[in-house]
Design a protein around this motif. Structure first.
Motif, PDB file in Angstrom:
ATOM      1  N   GLN A  21      60.365-105.212 102.461  1.00 26.27           N
ATOM      2  CA  GLN A  21      60.504-105.621 100.847  1.00 26.27           C
ATOM      3  C   GLN A  21      60.777-106.696 101.100  1.00 26.27           C
ATOM      4  OE1 GLN A  21      59.747-103.011  99.648  1.00 26.27           O
ATOM      5  NE2 GLN A  21      59.393-101.338 101.243  1.00 26.27           N
ATOM      6  N   ARG A  22      59.750-106.803 100.135  1.00 23.51           N
ATOM      7  CA  ARG A  22      60.461-108.674  99.556  1.00 23.51           C
ATOM      8  C   ARG A  22      61.445-109.677  98.829  1.00 23.51           C
ATOM      9  NH1 ARG A  22      56.298-112.986  98.070  1.00 23.51           N
ATOM     10  NH2 ARG A  22      54.873-111.362  98.467  1.00 23.51           N
ATOM     11  N   CYS A  23      61.588-110.310  99.196  1.00 20.10           N
ATOM     12  CA  CYS A  23      63.103-110.681  99.150  1.00 20.10           C
ATOM     13  C   CYS A  23      63.255-111.693  98.729  1.00 20.10           C
ATOM     14  CB  CYS A  23      63.993-110.308  99.911  1.00 20.10           C
ATOM     15  SG  CYS A  23      63.811-111.252 101.935  1.00 20.10           S
ATOM     16  N   VAL A  24      64.833-112.544  97.507  1.00 14.02           N
ATOM     17  CA  VAL A  24      64.812-113.511  97.144  1.00 14.02           C
ATOM     18  C   VAL A  24      65.812-114.124  98.652  1.00 14.02           C
ATOM     19  CG1 VAL A  24      65.744-115.348  96.128  1.00 14.02           C
ATOM     20  CG2 VAL A  24      63.626-113.198  95.239  1.00 14.02           C
ATOM     21  N   SER A  25      65.928-115.516  98.850  1.00 15.70           N
ATOM     22  CA  SER A  25      66.572-116.080  99.622  1.00 15.70           C
ATOM     23  C   SER A  25      67.728-116.872  99.058  1.00 15.70           C
ATOM     24  CB  SER A  25      66.276-117.128 100.806  1.00 15.70           C
ATOM     25  OG  SER A  25      64.511-116.644 101.787  1.00 15.70           O
ATOM     26  N   PRO A  26      69.064-116.950  99.430  1.00 10.10           N
ATOM     27  CA  PRO A  26      70.025-117.415  99.060  1.00 10.10           C
ATOM     28  C   PRO A  26      69.677-118.562  98.517  1.00 10.10           C
ATOM     29  CG  PRO A  26      70.814-116.379 100.756  1.00 10.10           C
ATOM     30  CD  PRO A  26      69.724-116.062 100.929  1.00 10.10           C
ATOM     31  N   PRO A  27      69.991-119.043  96.818  1.00  8.17           N
ATOM     32  CA  PRO A  27      69.499-120.656  96.868  1.00  8.17           C
ATOM     33  C   PRO A  27      70.322-121.822  97.495  1.00  8.17           C
ATOM     34  CG  PRO A  27      70.448-119.560  94.868  1.00  8.17           C
ATOM     35  CD  PRO A  27      70.144-118.794  96.533  1.00  8.17           C
ATOM     36  N   VAL A  28      71.353-121.409  97.670  1.00 10.57           N
ATOM     37  CA  VAL A  28      72.275-122.284  98.100  1.00 10.57           C
ATOM     38  C   VAL A  28      73.401-122.396  99.315  1.00 10.57           C
ATOM     39  CG1 VAL A  28      74.272-124.497  97.449  1.00 10.57           C
ATOM     40  CG2 VAL A  28      72.382-123.258  95.728  1.00 10.57           C
ATOM     41  N   TRP A  29      73.054-123.109 100.362  1.00 11.33           N
ATOM     42  CA  TRP A  29      73.410-122.247 102.217  1.00 11.33           C
ATOM     43  C   TRP A  29      73.622-123.866 102.653  1.00 11.33           C
ATOM     44  CZ3 TRP A  29      69.319-123.448 105.276  1.00 11.33           C
ATOM     45  CH2 TRP A  29      68.484-123.462 104.904  1.00 11.33           C
ATOM     46  N   THR A  30      74.401-123.908 103.480  1.00  7.95           N
ATOM     47  CA  THR A  30      74.356-124.913 105.325  1.00  7.95           C
ATOM     48  C   THR A  30      73.831-124.052 105.796  1.00  7.95           C
ATOM     49  OG1 THR A  30      76.367-124.747 105.262  1.00  7.95           O
ATOM     50  CG2 THR A  30      75.842-126.195 104.169  1.00  7.95           C
ATOM     51  N   ALA A  31      73.471-124.904 107.289  1.00  5.77           N
ATOM     52  CA  ALA A  31      72.652-124.716 108.006  1.00  5.77           C
ATOM     53  C   ALA A  31      72.433-125.246 109.702  1.00  5.77           C
ATOM     54  CB  ALA A  31      71.368-123.398 108.289  1.00  5.77           C
TER      55      ALA A  31
END
Length: 195
Positions: A21-31
């Motif tokens: 299912q199409r989803c929306v990635s988190p707008p703010v993150w570090t990696a």
């Protein structure tokens, strides 16, 4: 005949349950970021801070240049709304403030609007609890030109990897590890010596 129809309906439900299912990635993150770009002679190992809301990215990288045994380290701030970038050489501590070139634009780390689902997969194993993670695979036209394939976790829509086959035939691959969600505004303050 009725049993056949019930069996067919159950099979169709099973197949449709496997389609991401199409989803929306988190707008703010570090990696952690590992990037391979076939246009360059080096790979990038970096800490990335990503902020889609304000269209800014920071890449604190160490570059392996396979044609030169010395390592160069850079910390680059991209402010796309302001069309500005800061490049800090971590060895010399020199910092340069520059206008963003027109060909460097913000590309959201997310499922492109035209992407189509390729299915689900498991990274690791699904043979036991907590030894694998289910991911969704998507494919479409790359915002960078050419073709695109991306992988996100099924739960949380966390980016795992992106692969772009550019129109030139070159390949850009990015893999994300140790993703931590949340805003880190202090990560977007360039050093005071940047001019």
């Amino acid at each position: 005949m009725y049993a056949y129809l019930v069996f067919a309906a159950v099979c169709l439900l099973g197949v449709s349950a496997q389609e991401p299912q199409r989803c929306v990635s988190p707008p703010v993150w570090t990696a952690k970021l590992f990037e391979i770009d076939s246009r360059r002679t080096f790979d990038v190992f970096a800490n990335i801070t990503y902020d889609a809301t304000n269209q800014r990215i920071r890449i604190d990288e160490s570059i392996d240049n396979f044609t030169n045994p010395t390592r160069d380290y850079f910390d680059t701030f991209f402010f796309f709304k302001e069309k500005m970038m800061y490049i800090v050489n971590l060895t010399s501590k020199e910092c340069k403030k520059r206008d963003l070139p027109d060909d460097i634009v913000f590309h959201p780390v997310g499922i492109p609007p035209d992407a189509r689902p390729l299915g689900e997969a498991v990274i690791g194993s699904n043979a036991g609890i907590k030894i694998g993670v289910t991911v969704d695979l998507w494919s479409g036209t790359s915002p960078r030109g050419g073709r695109y394939m991306g992988v996100w976790t099924s739960v949380g829509c966390i980016p795992v990897s992106e692969l772009h086959r550019l129109e030139s035939g070159d390949i850009l691959r990015q893999s994300f590890y140790d993703v931590a969600l949340g805003d880190v505004p202090e990560r977007f303050i360039p050093p005071s010596n940047c001019q």
